[in-house]
Write a protein that holds these residues in place. Structure first.
Motif, PDB file in Angstrom:
ATOM      1  N   UNK A  66       0.827  -1.202   0.000  1.00 22.47           N
ATOM      2  CA  UNK A  66       0.000   0.000   0.000  1.00 22.47           C
ATOM      3  C   UNK A  66       0.862   1.253   0.000  1.00 22.47           C
ATOM      4  N   UNK A  67       0.225   2.356  -0.403  1.00 25.79           N
ATOM      5  CA  UNK A  67       0.739   3.698  -0.184  1.00 25.79           C
ATOM      6  C   UNK A  67      -0.382   4.454   0.526  1.00 25.79           C
ATOM      7  N   UNK A  68      -0.108   5.010   1.707  1.00 23.43           N
ATOM      8  CA  UNK A  68      -1.164   5.789   2.364  1.00 23.43           C
ATOM      9  C   UNK A  68      -1.655   6.907   1.438  1.00 23.43           C
ATOM     10  N   UNK A  69      -2.936   7.125   1.465  1.00 22.10           N
ATOM     11  CA  UNK A  69      -3.570   8.094   0.581  1.00 22.10           C
ATOM     12  C   UNK A  69      -2.878   9.456   0.606  1.00 22.10           C
ATOM     13  N   UNK A  70      -2.518   9.887   1.801  1.00 23.85           N
ATOM     14  CA  UNK A  70      -1.927  11.221   1.936  1.00 23.85           C
ATOM     15  C   UNK A  70      -0.559  11.310   1.276  1.00 23.85           C
ATOM     16  N   UNK A  71       0.057  10.148   1.010  1.00 24.28           N
ATOM     17  CA  UNK A  71       1.401  10.125   0.425  1.00 24.28           C
ATOM     18  C   UNK A  71       1.401   9.997  -1.099  1.00 24.28           C
ATOM     19  N   UNK A  72       0.211   9.850  -1.723  1.00 25.42           N
ATOM     20  CA  UNK A  72       0.192   9.633  -3.180  1.00 25.42           C
ATOM     21  C   UNK A  72      -0.924  10.423  -3.858  1.00 25.42           C
ATOM     22  N   UNK A  73      -0.917  11.753  -3.694  1.00 21.94           N
ATOM     23  CA  UNK A  73      -2.010  12.547  -4.280  1.00 21.94           C
ATOM     24  C   UNK A  73      -2.160  12.377  -5.789  1.00 21.94           C
ATOM     25  N   UNK A  74      -1.078  12.099  -6.508  1.00 19.13           N
ATOM     26  CA  UNK A  74      -1.178  11.973  -7.965  1.00 19.13           C
ATOM     27  C   UNK A  74      -1.904  10.702  -8.392  1.00 19.13           C
ATOM     28  N   UNK A  75      -2.122   9.770  -7.466  1.00 22.19           N
ATOM     29  CA  UNK A  75      -2.882   8.549  -7.774  1.00 22.19           C
ATOM     30  C   UNK A  75      -4.356   8.687  -7.395  1.00 22.19           C
ATOM     31  N   UNK A  76      -4.729   9.844  -6.886  1.00 17.20           N
ATOM     32  CA  UNK A  76      -6.101  10.060  -6.412  1.00 17.20           C
ATOM     33  C   UNK A  76      -6.980  10.558  -7.554  1.00 17.20           C
ATOM     34  N   UNK A  77      -7.300   9.658  -8.467  1.00 17.20           N
ATOM     35  CA  UNK A  77      -8.158   9.987  -9.605  1.00 17.20           C
ATOM     36  C   UNK A  77      -9.602  10.065  -9.128  1.00 17.20           C
ATOM     37  N   UNK A  78     -10.250  11.201  -9.389  1.00 11.70           N
ATOM     38  CA  UNK A  78     -11.568  11.430  -8.803  1.00 11.70           C
ATOM     39  C   UNK A  78     -12.344  12.427  -9.655  1.00 11.70           C
ATOM     40  N   UNK A  79     -13.657  12.434  -9.435  1.00 13.62           N
ATOM     41  CA  UNK A  79     -14.516  13.433 -10.055  1.00 13.62           C
ATOM     42  C   UNK A  79     -14.815  13.154 -11.522  1.00 13.62           C
ATOM     43  N   UNK A  80     -15.475  14.128 -12.156  1.00 11.12           N
ATOM     44  CA  UNK A  80     -15.903  13.953 -13.542  1.00 11.12           C
ATOM     45  C   UNK A  80     -14.759  14.044 -14.521  1.00 11.12           C
ATOM     46  N   UNK A  81     -13.686  14.708 -14.151  1.00 15.53           N
ATOM     47  CA  UNK A  81     -12.562  14.839 -15.066  1.00 15.53           C
ATOM     48  C   UNK A  81     -11.548  13.719 -14.979  1.00 15.53           C
ATOM     49  N   UNK A 199     -15.675   8.492  -7.628  1.00 14.93           N
ATOM     50  CA  UNK A 199     -15.932   8.962  -6.261  1.00 14.93           C
ATOM     51  C   UNK A 199     -14.753   9.777  -5.729  1.00 14.93           C
ATOM     52  N   UNK A 200     -15.072  10.863  -5.053  1.00 14.27           N
ATOM     53  CA  UNK A 200     -14.043  11.678  -4.403  1.00 14.27           C
ATOM     54  C   UNK A 200     -14.054  11.364  -2.913  1.00 14.27           C
ATOM     55  N   UNK A 201     -13.042  10.626  -2.481  1.00 13.37           N
ATOM     56  CA  UNK A 201     -12.996  10.201  -1.087  1.00 13.37           C
ATOM     57  C   UNK A 201     -12.487  11.253  -0.119  1.00 13.37           C
ATOM     58  N   UNK A 202     -12.059  12.404  -0.649  1.00 15.67           N
ATOM     59  CA  UNK A 202     -11.557  13.445   0.243  1.00 15.67           C
ATOM     60  C   UNK A 202     -10.315  12.999   0.999  1.00 15.67           C
ATOM     61  N   UNK A 203     -10.035  13.653   2.105  1.00 11.87           N
ATOM     62  CA  UNK A 203      -8.829  13.344   2.873  1.00 11.87           C
ATOM     63  C   UNK A 203      -8.847  11.946   3.470  1.00 11.87           C
ATOM     64  N   UNK A 204     -10.047  11.419   3.739  1.00 11.07           N
ATOM     65  CA  UNK A 204     -10.165  10.139   4.450  1.00 11.07           C
ATOM     66  C   UNK A 204     -10.599   9.001   3.542  1.00 11.07           C
ATOM     67  N   UNK A 205     -10.338   9.147   2.249  1.00 12.42           N
ATOM     68  CA  UNK A 205     -10.719   8.101   1.311  1.00 12.42           C
ATOM     69  C   UNK A 205      -9.774   6.909   1.355  1.00 12.42           C
ATOM     70  N   UNK A 206      -9.841   6.091   0.321  1.00 13.74           N
ATOM     71  CA  UNK A 206      -9.082   4.835   0.275  1.00 13.74           C
ATOM     72  C   UNK A 206      -7.594   5.091   0.049  1.00 13.74           C
ATOM     73  N   UNK A 207      -6.782   4.215   0.628  1.00 15.14           N
ATOM     74  CA  UNK A 207      -5.359   4.168   0.295  1.00 15.14           C
ATOM     75  C   UNK A 207      -5.199   3.541  -1.090  1.00 15.14           C
ATOM     76  N   UNK A 208      -4.028   3.714  -1.679  1.00 16.78           N
ATOM     77  CA  UNK A 208      -3.679   2.983  -2.904  1.00 16.78           C
ATOM     78  C   UNK A 208      -3.119   1.633  -2.466  1.00 16.78           C
ATOM     79  N   UNK A 209      -3.767   0.558  -2.900  1.00 13.90           N
ATOM     80  CA  UNK A 209      -3.328  -0.779  -2.494  1.00 13.90           C
ATOM     81  C   UNK A 209      -3.031  -1.640  -3.715  1.00 13.90           C
ATOM     82  N   UNK A 210      -2.094  -2.557  -3.549  1.00 19.58           N
ATOM     83  CA  UNK A 210      -1.671  -3.480  -4.595  1.00 19.58           C
ATOM     84  C   UNK A 210      -1.763  -4.898  -4.046  1.00 19.58           C
ATOM     85  N   UNK A 211      -2.483  -5.764  -4.749  1.00 21.24           N
ATOM     86  CA  UNK A 211      -2.560  -7.159  -4.340  1.00 21.24           C
ATOM     87  C   UNK A 211      -3.669  -7.489  -3.362  1.00 21.24           C
ATOM     88  N   UNK A 212      -4.513  -6.515  -3.052  1.00 26.36           N
ATOM     89  CA  UNK A 212      -5.637  -6.754  -2.151  1.00 26.36           C
ATOM     90  C   UNK A 212      -6.402  -5.469  -1.918  1.00 26.36           C
TER      91      UNK A 212
END
Length: 247
Positions: A66-81, A199-212
């Motif tokens: 995993x990468x904690x969400x707060x550490x990978x903002x560029x992977x936080x694909x969200x919204x209509x765009x 979905x926009x999970x905001x600050x408390x959304x999902x982490x980026x996870x690999x393999x589960x």
């Protein structure tokens, strides 16, 4: 897979992060965002056969990264765009019958914070061993169903014990899945029309996870097999580009 494919990926203008799993810093991404994957259930075996070099990751059951969400903002694909591509080089192994397998994404079912995830073996819509690109605008289950049902799902079973290049793209209108650089077309499901965005999970959304992924209150949907590479782009790559990477 030769060095030139490495440069095609590393030099792509839409690249976010590329893990080739080589060397001492196997879990540190190359590219504009050198994000570090964390091993969450013991050291994942460095397998002595790779795609981009002599090494890859072999997951024992229950292992994930995993990468904690707060550490990978560029992977936080969200919204209509939202636009994205997730590409993975995998060698599947036999898994418990009926087990969905998550490859990579931001997808927390327990907290209803689903955004996007590349899966294998989704059991919905008469599917079994195909590649799936899950998208969610709500974060929760699809209304009227116990699960999220919005997914591009290919037609071809992904073989066991053989390297495959699988990819999932979303361009804000369609989710698509590709196998070995070709659109794995399936009537009604690939391409899959989905205009709602992510979905926009905001600050408390999902982490980026690999393999589960987190589901039913714990980690599960574990990937079974070897991961030879993982690349994430902030555009929906076309078949020509994915074919060039796959060749």
């Amino acid at each position: 897979m030769s060095h030139c494919h490495h440069s095609v990926i590393a030099g792509h203008p839409a690249l976010v992060s590329f893990w080739d799993f080589q060397g001492e810093e196997a879990l540190l991404a190359k590219g504009p965002y050198p994000y570090q994957l964390e091993e969450m259930a013991g050291r994942v075996e460095r397998f002595t056969e790779g795609v981009f070099g002599p090494q890859s990751l072999r997951f024992e059951r229950g292992q994930w990264l995993r990468i904690p969400r707060s550490d990978c903002p560029a992977l936080n694909f969200r919204g209509h765009g939202a636009k994205l591509t997730i590409a993975a080089w995998i060698k599947r192994e036999a898994a418990p019958e009926g087990q969905c397998q998550a490859v990579a994404g931001m997808w927390n079912e327990t907290e209803k914070k689903r955004q996007y995830c590349l899966f294998l073996n989704l059991r919905i819509w008469d599917s079994k061993d195909q590649v799936c690109g899950h998208v969610s605008a709500t974060g929760g289950p699809t209304p009227g169903y116990p699960w999220c049902m919005t997914s591009a799902i290919g037609a071809s079973p992904i073989p066991l014990e053989k390297w495959s290049f699988v990819a999932f793209t979303y361009d804000g209108a369609f989710a698509k899945v590709y196998v070995d650089g070709k659109l794995d077309a399936r009537l009604a499901f690939n391409p899959f029309a989905y205009f709602e965005g992510l979905y926009d999970g905001g600050e408390n959304g999902a982490d980026f996870t690999v393999g589960g992924v987190n589901r039913s209150g714990e980690m599960g949907n574990f990937f079974a097999g070897v991961l030879g590479g993982l690349a994430v782009f902030n555009e929906a790559l076309g078949e020509d580009e994915l074919s060039a990477i796959a060749t």
